[in-house]
Design a protein around this motif. Structure first.
Motif, PDB file in Angstrom:
ATOM      1  N   ALA A  33      -1.659 -10.787  -2.514  1.00  0.00           N
ATOM      2  CA  ALA A  33      -1.587  -9.530  -1.495  1.00  0.00           C
ATOM      3  C   ALA A  33      -2.498  -8.591  -1.958  1.00  0.00           C
ATOM      4  CB  ALA A  33      -0.086  -8.858  -1.657  1.00  0.00           C
ATOM      5  N   VAL A  34      -2.741  -8.089  -3.244  1.00  0.00           N
ATOM      6  CA  VAL A  34      -3.720  -7.197  -3.608  1.00  0.00           C
ATOM      7  C   VAL A  34      -5.169  -7.614  -3.407  1.00  0.00           C
ATOM      8  CG1 VAL A  34      -4.756  -6.191  -5.771  1.00  0.00           C
ATOM      9  CG2 VAL A  34      -2.577  -6.172  -5.475  1.00  0.00           C
ATOM     10  N   ARG A  35      -5.423  -8.783  -3.561  1.00  0.00           N
ATOM     11  CA  ARG A  35      -6.810  -9.315  -3.126  1.00  0.00           C
ATOM     12  C   ARG A  35      -7.077  -9.207  -1.842  1.00  0.00           C
ATOM     13  NH1 ARG A  35      -5.662 -13.741  -7.066  1.00  0.00           N
ATOM     14  NH2 ARG A  35      -4.918 -15.120  -5.243  1.00  0.00           N
ATOM     15  N   ALA A  36      -6.119  -9.655  -0.948  1.00  0.00           N
ATOM     16  CA  ALA A  36      -6.243  -9.456   0.672  1.00  0.00           C
ATOM     17  C   ALA A  36      -6.440  -7.805   0.899  1.00  0.00           C
ATOM     18  CB  ALA A  36      -4.873 -10.006   1.276  1.00  0.00           C
ATOM     19  N   LEU A  37      -5.676  -7.202   0.216  1.00  0.00           N
ATOM     20  CA  LEU A  37      -5.525  -5.646   0.601  1.00  0.00           C
ATOM     21  C   LEU A  37      -6.927  -4.966   0.222  1.00  0.00           C
ATOM     22  CD1 LEU A  37      -3.624  -3.654   1.876  1.00  0.00           C
ATOM     23  CD2 LEU A  37      -2.706  -3.261  -0.506  1.00  0.00           C
ATOM     24  N   ARG A  38      -7.366  -5.215  -0.856  1.00  0.00           N
ATOM     25  CA  ARG A  38      -8.585  -5.002  -1.247  1.00  0.00           C
ATOM     26  C   ARG A  38      -9.788  -5.250  -0.252  1.00  0.00           C
ATOM     27  NH1 ARG A  38      -8.126  -6.324  -7.823  1.00  0.00           N
ATOM     28  NH2 ARG A  38      -7.560  -4.042  -8.658  1.00  0.00           N
ATOM     29  N   LEU A  39      -9.971  -6.356  -0.054  1.00  0.00           N
ATOM     30  CA  LEU A  39     -10.788  -6.798   1.206  1.00  0.00           C
ATOM     31  C   LEU A  39     -10.863  -6.004   2.431  1.00  0.00           C
ATOM     32  CD1 LEU A  39     -10.400 -10.720   1.040  1.00  0.00           C
ATOM     33  CD2 LEU A  39     -12.503  -9.362   0.027  1.00  0.00           C
ATOM     34  N   LYS A  40      -9.673  -5.465   2.628  1.00  0.00           N
ATOM     35  CA  LYS A  40      -9.519  -4.578   3.976  1.00  0.00           C
ATOM     36  C   LYS A  40      -9.599  -3.244   3.605  1.00  0.00           C
ATOM     37  CE  LYS A  40      -6.263  -7.986   5.935  1.00  0.00           C
ATOM     38  NZ  LYS A  40      -5.066  -8.099   6.399  1.00  0.00           N
ATOM     39  N   VAL A  41      -9.561  -2.580   2.249  1.00  0.00           N
ATOM     40  CA  VAL A  41      -9.524  -1.123   2.375  1.00  0.00           C
ATOM     41  C   VAL A  41     -10.801  -0.708   1.374  1.00  0.00           C
ATOM     42  CG1 VAL A  41      -7.074  -0.944   2.881  1.00  0.00           C
ATOM     43  CG2 VAL A  41      -7.816  -0.888   0.237  1.00  0.00           C
ATOM     44  N   GLN A  80      10.010  -3.993  -5.218  1.00  0.00           N
ATOM     45  CA  GLN A  80      10.158  -2.991  -4.155  1.00  0.00           C
ATOM     46  C   GLN A  80       9.572  -3.833  -2.829  1.00  0.00           C
ATOM     47  OE1 GLN A  80       8.374   0.604  -5.061  1.00  0.00           O
ATOM     48  NE2 GLN A  80       8.305   1.307  -2.833  1.00  0.00           N
ATOM     49  N   VAL A  81       8.809  -4.630  -2.870  1.00  0.00           N
ATOM     50  CA  VAL A  81       8.167  -5.273  -1.608  1.00  0.00           C
ATOM     51  C   VAL A  81       8.509  -6.667  -1.475  1.00  0.00           C
ATOM     52  CG1 VAL A  81       5.925  -5.904  -0.570  1.00  0.00           C
ATOM     53  CG2 VAL A  81       5.806  -4.050  -2.168  1.00  0.00           C
ATOM     54  N   ARG A 139      -2.329   0.528 -10.114  1.00  0.00           N
ATOM     55  CA  ARG A 139      -2.210   2.127  -9.972  1.00  0.00           C
ATOM     56  C   ARG A 139      -3.144   2.324  -8.916  1.00  0.00           C
ATOM     57  NH1 ARG A 139      -3.330   5.762 -13.984  1.00  0.00           N
ATOM     58  NH2 ARG A 139      -3.388   4.210 -15.905  1.00  0.00           N
ATOM     59  N   LEU A 140      -2.773   3.323  -7.855  1.00  0.00           N
ATOM     60  CA  LEU A 140      -3.672   3.881  -6.877  1.00  0.00           C
ATOM     61  C   LEU A 140      -4.673   4.839  -7.530  1.00  0.00           C
ATOM     62  CD1 LEU A 140      -4.125   3.479  -3.678  1.00  0.00           C
ATOM     63  CD2 LEU A 140      -2.841   5.623  -3.430  1.00  0.00           C
ATOM     64  N   GLY A 141      -5.828   4.365  -7.755  1.00  0.00           N
ATOM     65  CA  GLY A 141      -7.043   5.226  -8.269  1.00  0.00           C
ATOM     66  C   GLY A 141      -6.948   5.507  -9.674  1.00  0.00           C
ATOM     67  N   LEU A 184       0.850  -1.107  -0.048  1.00  0.00           N
ATOM     68  CA  LEU A 184       0.006  -0.071  -0.101  1.00  0.00           C
ATOM     69  C   LEU A 184       0.844   1.189  -0.227  1.00  0.00           C
ATOM     70  CD1 LEU A 184      -2.901   0.950   0.122  1.00  0.00           C
ATOM     71  CD2 LEU A 184      -3.004   0.559   2.427  1.00  0.00           C
ATOM     72  N   ARG A 185       1.932   1.218   0.783  1.00  0.00           N
ATOM     73  CA  ARG A 185       2.932   2.278   0.938  1.00  0.00           C
ATOM     74  C   ARG A 185       3.787   2.578  -0.532  1.00  0.00           C
ATOM     75  NH1 ARG A 185       8.083   3.681   4.813  1.00  0.00           N
ATOM     76  NH2 ARG A 185       8.577   5.359   3.877  1.00  0.00           N
ATOM     77  N   ALA A 186       3.958   1.458  -1.257  1.00  0.00           N
ATOM     78  CA  ALA A 186       4.565   1.504  -2.695  1.00  0.00           C
ATOM     79  C   ALA A 186       3.592   2.287  -3.733  1.00  0.00           C
ATOM     80  CB  ALA A 186       5.000   0.289  -3.128  1.00  0.00           C
ATOM     81  N   LEU A 187       2.106   1.728  -3.498  1.00  0.00           N
ATOM     82  CA  LEU A 187       1.304   2.381  -4.290  1.00  0.00           C
ATOM     83  C   LEU A 187       0.935   4.021  -4.113  1.00  0.00           C
ATOM     84  CD1 LEU A 187      -1.182  -0.710  -4.324  1.00  0.00           C
ATOM     85  CD2 LEU A 187       0.075   0.202  -6.304  1.00  0.00           C
ATOM     86  N   THR A 188       1.266   3.963  -2.891  1.00  0.00           N
ATOM     87  CA  THR A 188       0.952   5.469  -2.466  1.00  0.00           C
ATOM     88  C   THR A 188       1.885   6.448  -2.894  1.00  0.00           C
ATOM     89  OG1 THR A 188      -0.260   4.816  -0.471  1.00  0.00           O
ATOM     90  CG2 THR A 188       0.796   7.220  -0.420  1.00  0.00           C
TER      91      THR A 188
END
Length: 227
Positions: free
Chosen positions: A194-202, A178-179, A221-223, A159-163
């Motif tokens: 990791a993306v699937r898991a992150l999407r479930l949370k955010v 990077q990760v 990409r972020l957004g 998430l930080r890398a995407l930010t």
């Protein structure tokens, strides 16, 4: 208003780009080849570049690297080359985004706006907010709608890398390196999990993600961009 350098050897495309970019009030400069593009860039005053890859005097990918050495400008590739490998190569070489010809004018304008916003974003601060998400870097903490969410170290790093890459398409290989480190540049399944898991949370609706967006076969990409 920004000054945009459009590099393309087709006069009709340059005329079309001028009309499309005028909607947002941009000033447009033209270069029909790599040599003229370098001259204009070295004079300064350019805020972003729209770059075709099929130039008569130099390959566009080579020119992309040269532009990066002159100034850290947003570069949106606008090319008829539709091969995923070409897109990944351009993005890995430093392109901010990639739009395929024939292009939709509204989409191109939106991607350019995102690229210009990314240039204006300051280096990642201790606290970053985007949509309902608040990322507290120093405390290694994330909140969604002001409620804490538990992220694994890899999810937080992703998430930080995407930010840090807001407004850009980040390739699979770039995110993996990077990760997870260079040894995992080709382990795309690590990233997908990791993306699937992150999407479930955010994400408000993980089945229709609006924050972590997919560029099929290329990266994330972020957004903005494709779902």
């Amino acid at each position: 208003m920004s000054r945009i350098l459009c590099v393309d050897d087709e006069p009709a495309i340059l005329r079309l780009l001028t009309v499309v970019l005028a909607v947002d009030g941009h000033e447009v400069s033209h270069a029909h080849n790599a040599r003229d593009a370098i001259v204009l860039l070295e004079r300064g005053g350019i805020d972003a570049v729209l770059l075709d890859l099929g130039l008569p005097d130099r390959d566009g990918l080579e020119l992309l690297g040269a532009i990066r050495s002159i100034a850290p400008l947003p570069i949106v590739v606008v090319s008829a080359r539709n091969d995923v490998r070409e897109k990944v190569t351009a993005l890995d070489l430093g392109a901010t985004d990639y739009v395929t010809k024939p292009f939709d004018g509204d989409e191109l304008r939106a991607r350019l706006r995102a690229a210009l916003r990314n240039r204006e974003v300051a280096p990642v601060a201790d606290v970053v907010e985007f949509g309902p998400v608040r990322l507290e870097i120093d405390h290694h903490r994330a909140l969604v709608h002001d409620q804490p969410v538990t992220l694994t170290p890899k999810e937080f790093a992703l998430l930080r890398a995407l930010t840090e890459g807001r407004g850009r398409v980040l390739t699979h290989a770039a995110l993996l390196e990077q990760v997870w480190g260079k040894a995992h540049r080709d382990d795309v399944e690590y990233l997908r999990v990791a993306v699937r898991a992150l999407r479930l949370k955010v994400e408000s609706d993980p089945s229709q993600p609006m924050l972590i967006r997919n560029e099929p076969g290329i990266g994330y990409r972020l957004g903005g961009g494709a779902t």
